[in-house]
Enzyme design. Structure first.
Site, mmCIF file in Angstrom:
data_model
loop_
_atom_site.group_PDB
_atom_site.id
_atom_site.type_symbol
_atom_site.label_atom_id
_atom_site.label_comp_id
_atom_site.label_asym_id
_atom_site.label_seq_id
_atom_site.Cartn_x
_atom_site.Cartn_y
_atom_site.Cartn_z
ATOM 1 C CG ASN A 1 4.488 -2.555 -4.275
ATOM 2 O OD1 ASN A 1 4.832 -3.638 -3.810
ATOM 3 N ND2 ASN A 1 3.274 -2.329 -4.733
ATOM 4 C CG HIS B 1 3.656 -9.214 -3.763
ATOM 5 N ND1 HIS B 1 4.601 -8.265 -4.095
ATOM 6 C CD2 HIS B 1 2.486 -8.540 -3.645
ATOM 7 C CE1 HIS B 1 4.027 -7.077 -4.153
ATOM 8 N NE2 HIS B 1 2.737 -7.210 -3.903
HETATM 9 FE FE1 HDD Z 1 -0.080 -6.509 -0.536
HETATM 10 C C1 HDD Z 1 1.584 -9.421 -0.265
HETATM 11 C C2 HDD Z 1 2.873 -4.851 -1.100
HETATM 12 C C3 HDD Z 1 -1.820 -3.618 -1.203
HETATM 13 C C4 HDD Z 1 -2.915 -8.003 0.402
HETATM 14 N N1 HDD Z 1 1.852 -7.050 -0.673
HETATM 15 C C5 HDD Z 1 2.348 -8.293 -0.508
HETATM 16 C C6 HDD Z 1 3.772 -8.270 -0.618
HETATM 17 C C7 HDD Z 1 4.127 -6.980 -0.856
HETATM 18 C C8 HDD Z 1 2.919 -6.207 -0.883
HETATM 19 C C9 HDD Z 1 5.519 -6.456 -1.057
HETATM 20 C C10 HDD Z 1 4.674 -9.486 -0.529
HETATM 21 C C11 HDD Z 1 5.242 -9.641 0.848
HETATM 22 C C12 HDD Z 1 6.197 -10.796 0.863
HETATM 23 O O1 HDD Z 1 7.256 -10.688 0.236
HETATM 24 O O2 HDD Z 1 5.852 -11.805 1.471
HETATM 25 N N2 HDD Z 1 0.420 -4.637 -1.127
HETATM 26 C C13 HDD Z 1 1.694 -4.136 -1.199
HETATM 27 C C14 HDD Z 1 1.630 -2.716 -1.386
HETATM 28 C C15 HDD Z 1 0.304 -2.365 -1.431
HETATM 29 C C16 HDD Z 1 -0.442 -3.580 -1.251
HETATM 30 C C17 HDD Z 1 2.830 -1.824 -1.496
HETATM 31 C C18 HDD Z 1 -0.312 -1.022 -1.594
HETATM 32 C C19 HDD Z 1 0.172 0.059 -1.099
HETATM 33 N N3 HDD Z 1 -2.008 -5.932 -0.462
HETATM 34 C C20 HDD Z 1 -2.521 -4.686 -0.735
HETATM 35 C C21 HDD Z 1 -3.924 -4.653 -0.407
HETATM 36 C C22 HDD Z 1 -4.241 -5.887 0.080
HETATM 37 C C23 HDD Z 1 -3.025 -6.675 0.030
HETATM 38 C C24 HDD Z 1 -4.828 -3.457 -0.575
HETATM 39 C C25 HDD Z 1 -5.545 -6.417 0.577
HETATM 40 C C26 HDD Z 1 -6.455 -5.689 1.129
HETATM 41 N N4 HDD Z 1 -0.584 -8.408 -0.117
HETATM 42 C C27 HDD Z 1 -1.813 -8.781 0.299
HETATM 43 C C28 HDD Z 1 -1.872 -10.233 0.717
HETATM 44 C C29 HDD Z 1 -0.403 -10.683 0.516
HETATM 45 C C30 HDD Z 1 0.257 -9.447 -0.010
HETATM 46 C C31 HDD Z 1 -2.936 -11.027 0.069
HETATM 47 C C32 HDD Z 1 -0.176 -11.936 -0.316
HETATM 48 C C33 HDD Z 1 0.869 -12.720 0.399
HETATM 49 C C34 HDD Z 1 1.027 -12.058 1.672
HETATM 50 O O3 HDD Z 1 0.192 -10.987 1.736
HETATM 51 O O4 HDD Z 1 1.773 -12.393 2.567
HETATM 52 O O5 HDD Z 1 -2.260 -10.319 2.037
#
Ligand code: HDD
Length: 735
Positions: A197, A124
């Site tokens: 999402n 993202h």
């Molecule tokens: Fe995630 C970012 C949505 C599964 C780990 N995720 C991130 C963002 C969104 C989502 C919208 C951006 C937020 C922003 O604008 O700063 N992610 C989802 C959805 C998931 C999902 C809808 C499943 C239902 N994500 C998911 C899993 C993991 C992560 C299973 C790890 C175990 N996601 C992350 C992260 C991020 C992230 C690495 C990257 C940047 C952040 O968090 O702030 O922690």
């Protein structure tokens, strides 16, 4: 301060605390001092009460706006407030001599520049955000104690960040991908982050697979190719070995993967959460955002071209709409399921690869979110906003979904990486609007510091404040879920049906939507170079739908494998964006094509009719500025060089423009818009242009021709409202 020029050979290299005296320590001290006013605002006012040492903004500060703590005067200064006399030249020994290391202004400026970037989000990374407000109209008091969901009429400030998942920060907006839809609610009881999402399910069931999933869709690590695209070997290698991804694969390859606008997407919290009432009773819940503008998409050829023509297409669209007062709105919906009813549904509510069909569990709309303010500073707001799924408020709790449980760890961890420490909650965009009071202290870039000697709890000395709150007093009390079990690494057998809902989704699509999924998979798997991976993918598709696998296999030149799709699962019309979206022209953008000699009356008439329908007309001419017209002149704000048809939802060729038939770029505008199923209108001799571009096809659906623009306007606006005209017969011939 005396400084000397260091000899570059000197074994003692200048350090952060070196010659200039502008040490890291100085900057941190300066930040602390400069920000004291906000940091202490709560402390001074509330000394001795529970709100001491809060991080609230100064009265009158714009919440979430960058730097309310920095006074911007007229004179250029260093970060330490020293006025700068010359910002054009480094300090040097003679006008043609070497630069002096002593130059504090050059060193400060360059040091700061060299450190401008924070790590982009690992997923993202590319996004756009906006501020707004959420207003509740229907109380959920029967189910939850959360004030944001029970106080009817209360307006809760929000910040939303939309994003693509795969590409890096500089990638194109229109790549095929899921879109992030993350909402930060600044509630009166603290921050609630709904990190969703635009697709209601996810690729995997257990968070332990997330790093593998992400590695597989990101550019392949040896040559870092391809950018922002899943159409490559490693992604489909992983997917073909991960059948639980079948359902989400259907959504991403559908039109949902290429939205027309962030404003025209649904949003989903995806996981099952809990609503918990004052007595501690839990009800399972899924959260939905329903866009007032309907759900609309691009077509794939258009999305790819936009990636080059206007990589900022979605971000620009959101900012322009808000600037123009076309504030996007979404209704918040909830699906509720009693804890006791989990056995009555055919899916496991803890499995994030499953949705609750609205036909089975209806969505109740409870409030409306309006995005009404653009960020003033991208970095301070959109880049620095930090979401965590674990940010919940009293009355909202987690389920045991293993994906959600893993996310609750990952988001905290990732913010530490992005912000180099734990104090990101003090950044304006992340600050709660409710009081903060605890004894956490210090760390990189801490600027709201608690005065006094007491920094522990319990305490009895003067200045020590802070008591725990019972549930009745608004304290967060976790749902008292009975938990027991054998420590084990295994999934429940109720997570095992990977295909029924994938089939349900495909079967619920309209015919054009089905074709788009088939074509998307032909494109994606057409880029896979390893035959075994293609074959395994066909094996997966064979379990979803017979026609789907037949048409994809035929395209790849591979045999059709046998599978066993659950064809008795039926359909759920709510899954089809074509079925749920009403015609609506509002906030679309129409290119009005002109040439010298165009009818000014026609341009005025079509522009007025479009504006009445809240559509923005944009005059596209052979050059910018006034274009001589019959009956006056018209002003072109874009040209056949500076724009392309893909930037518009529809085109209108005004009368008096027959000369455009010899302008290849203008003819191509029309040809391409037709191929993308867009409305095309023409008045008077302007109709020569669609005829030149389309020949006999100029009578196809969505092509509106009349003697005058006034006569063409009603049908043309209706054709724009339909968004795309799928029943055109000649499209494949042209493409
Ligand atoms: Fe995630 C970012 C949505 C599964 C780990 N995720 C991130 C963002 C969104 C989502 C919208 C951006 C937020 C922003 O604008 O700063 N992610 C989802 C959805 C998931 C999902 C809808 C499943 C239902 N994500 C998911 C899993 C993991 C992560 C299973 C790890 C175990 N996601 C992350 C992260 C991020 C992230 C690495 C990257 C940047 C952040 O968090 O702030 O922690």
């Amino acid at each position: 301060m005396t400084e000397s020029v260091r000899n570059p050979q000197d074994s003692q290299q200048p350090s952060d605390e070196g010659a200039s005296g502008l040490s890291r320590r100085h900057f941190m001290a300066a930040a602390g001092a400069g920000a004291g006013a906000i940091a202490l605002a709560g402390a001074v006012a509330g000394a001795g009460d529970a709100e001491a040492a809060t991080t609230r903004l100064e009265p009158g500060a714009v919440p979430g706006a960058p730097g309310p703590q920095v006074k911007h005067g007229a004179a250029l200064t260093s970060n330490l407030g020293v006025r700068i006399s010359d910002d054009q030249n480094t300090l040097r020994a003679g006008t043609r001599g070497p630069s002096l290391l002593e130059d504090p202004f050059f060193r400060e400026k360059m040091m700061h520049f060299d450190h401008e970037r924070i790590p982009e989000r690992v997923v993202h990374a590319r996004g756009a955000g906006a501020h707004g407000v959420f207003e509740l109209h229907t109380s959920l008091a029967q189910y939850t104690s959360a004030k944001v969901l029970t106080q009817v009429g209360a307006r809760t400030e929000v910040f939303v960040r939309f994003s693509t998942v795969n590409g890096s920060r500089g990638s194109a907006d229109t790549a095929r991908d899921a879109r992030g839809f993350a909402t930060k609610f600044y509630t009166s009881e603290g921050i609630w982050d709904l990190v969703g999402n635009n697709i209601p399910v996810f690729f995997i069931q257990d968070a332990i697979k997330f790093p593998d999933l992400v590695h597989s869709f990101k550019p392949e690590p040896h040559i870092e190719v391809p950018q922002a695209s899943t159409a490559h070997d490693t992604f489909y290698d992983f997917i073909s070995l991960t059948p639980e991804s079948a359902h989400m694969l259907m959504w991403v390859t559908s039109d949902r993967g290429i939205p027309r606008s962030f404003r025209m997407m649904e949003g989903f919290g995806i996981h099952t959460f809990r609503l918990v009432d004052a007595s501690g009773r839990s009800t399972l819940v899924k959260f939905h955002w329903k866009p007032r503008l309907g759900v609309r998409s691009l077509v794939w050829d258009e999305a790819q071209k936009l990636g080059g023509v206007d990589p900022d297409f979605h971000r620009r669209d959101l900012a322009e709409a808000i600037d123009a007062g076309n504030f996007p709105k979404w209704d918040l919906g909830v699906q509720l399921l009693a804890e006791n009813d989990v056995d009555k549904v055919t899916f496991d509510v803890l499995d994030a690869t499953k949705l609750w069909p609205e036909e089975v569990v209806p969505v109740q709309l409870v409030g409306t979110m309006t995005l009404n303010r653009n960020p003033q500073n991208y970095f301070a707001e959109t880049e620095q906003v930090a979401f965590c799924t674990s940010h919940v408020v009293p009355g909202i709790d987690f389920s045991d979904d293993p994906l959600l449980q893993g996310r609750n760890f990952s988001y905290f961890d990732t913010q530490l990486n992005r912000f180099n420490g734990p104090n990101w909650t003090q950044l304006p965009v992340n600050q709660p609007r409710s009081p903060v009071n605890n004894f956490q202290q210090d760390g990189f870039m801490r600027y709201a510091n608690r005065p006094g000697r007491v920094n522990y709890e319990p305490n009895s000395l003067p200045g020590g404040t802070g008591h725990e709150s019972s549930a009745a007093a608004g304290g967060y009390v976790s749902y008292a879920e009975p938990v027991s079990g054998t420590k084990i690494r295994a999934r429940s057998s109720t997570f095992a049906d990977h295909f029924s809902q994938a089939t349900l989704f495909f079967q619920s699509m309209t015919e054009p939507e089905k074709q788009h999924i088939i074509q998307a998979l032909q494109f994606e798997l057409g880029h896979v170079t390893v035959k075994a991976v293609q074959e395994r993918m066909l094996g997966l598709l064979a379990n979803i739908d017979d026609r789907l696998v037949r048409e994809v296999a035929g395209y790849l030149g591979l045999p059709v494998p046998s599978g066993s799709p659950n064809t008795r699962i039926g359909t759920a019309p709510s899954l089809s964006q074509e079925r749920i979206s009403k015609p609506d022209a509002a906030t679309r953008k129409v290119g009005v094509l002109v040439a010298e000699g165009v009818s000014a009356t026609d341009v005025a008439a079509i522009s007025a009719a479009l504006r009445r329908a809240r559509v923005t007309p944009v005059v596209v001419g052979p050059r910018l500025g006034p274009i001589p017209a019959s009956g006056g002149s018209v002003t072109a704000t874009m040209t056949y060089l500076t724009s392309k048809s893909v930037q518009f939802d529809a085109l209108f060729v005004a009368g008096g423009t027959a000369s455009l038939t010899s302008n290849g770029a203008a003819v191509h505008f029309v040809e391409e818009a037709f191929m993308h199923y867009k409305a095309i209108g023409a008045s008077g001799d302007g109709s020569a242009v669609p005829r030149a571009a389309l020949g006999s096809l100029s009578r196809e659906p969505g092509v509106v021709v009349a003697a005058t623009a006034q006569a063409a306007a009603p049908s043309f606006v209706a054709a724009v409202a339909a968004h795309r005209h799928w029943s055109r017969t000649g499209v494949s011939r042209i493409s």
